[in-house]
Design an enzyme around this catalytic site. Sequence first.
Site: not given
Length: 371
Positions: A143, A194, A227, A251, A255
Amino acid sequence: MPANKSVLVLPGDGIGPEVMEQVQRVMGWFEAKEAVSFAVDEELVGGACYDAHGVSITDETMDKAMNLDAVLFGAVGGPIWDDVPREHRPEAGLLRLRKDLDLFANLRPAIVMDAMVDASTLKPEVVKGLDIMILRELTSGVYFGEPRGEQTLEDGTTRVVDTQSYTEDEIVRVLRVGFELARKRNNKLHSAEKSNVMETGAYWRKIAGRVAAEEYPDVEFEHILADNCAMQLLRDPHQFDVIVTDNLFGDILSDEAAMMTGSLGMLPSASLGAEDPVTGARRAMYEPVHGSAPDISGQGKANPLAMLLSFAMMLRYSFDLGTEADMVEKAAQNVLNEGYRTGDIMQDGCTQVTTEEMGTKLLQELDRLSA
Ligand code: NAD
């Protein structure tokens, strides 16, 4: 009574002031009990500040945020400020606070209270008793990485770029927060990345493994691919205690974990900065996950529990007042067990209450718990 805890209170816009008012009643309750004394400074932020001062946060308020013990933030924004220039938008005040206070560690608990087990979209047996913490790195990663943006290629077509980047120090400091949190909870930390496909992921894994081995051999530690983590959260969330991860995966995973618990109106958060090498204190800001909910503001419909649970996090993480934090959380649980609900979490057979009535019920529970 313990020394004054200095708190900057920023109610903001929409339902922000409505839910913050309930926190101020609870602060008053603690003061009346002579349990804790707060030195509160209240200022405008967001659209309310723009209307008064032409900016979403003033330099004077930033100065206070930098120097007081903790910041309690309500919510900002609303359609009436949609046409305000980007740099003065209500959200700019929030971003400046996060950036200037260098709040790199974002803590998002996902707790399923027994009374709320049916509010989750997952089966009750999967989420019952859930209490996990997602720790998201908040000030670096994709970001913020440079270069970013659109480029025109020689053939006239467009290429668009974001850059995922982390320094060793940025990884180490958020990992340390994760291990310290785990030590205070169930002593288990997962680090999600990852590493199979990303350079930053492989480096993150290397550094996380080193910090685990050298500094926290007492904490149960596991690497997990982000994942797989997303999948395991839905399959068997009880296997986790604390999950630490980067800005982007955090992020998404926070959520996902949060929505296992049901409603936005129940979700608190904390954002912590670096530890002062002399005093050990951290800059910190506590805020509900929800926004300013303009659709219900001014109607007494807002659920104040996310804000009240954020206040409980402040007691625990900024002031080391674990007993008092437990009391606020227990009081919230009891009020729900007794069947009181704001509209957003209303269920058959429960009694619907307003924002203020929910605050009153919580104070009555605090009275009972402290009797
Ligand atoms: P929102 O979180 O404000 O509301 C989403 C939905 O959830 C709405 O239907 C709302 O009524 C409901 N809701 C949210 N909190 C609730 C509560 N405590 N009790 C009961 N119901 C609740 O998100 P949005 O509608 O996407 O955004 C509204 C405004 O808030 C926008 O201006 C947005 O930019 C801003 N926003 C601010 C923050 C923040 O200040 N941290 C976060 C998200 C959105």
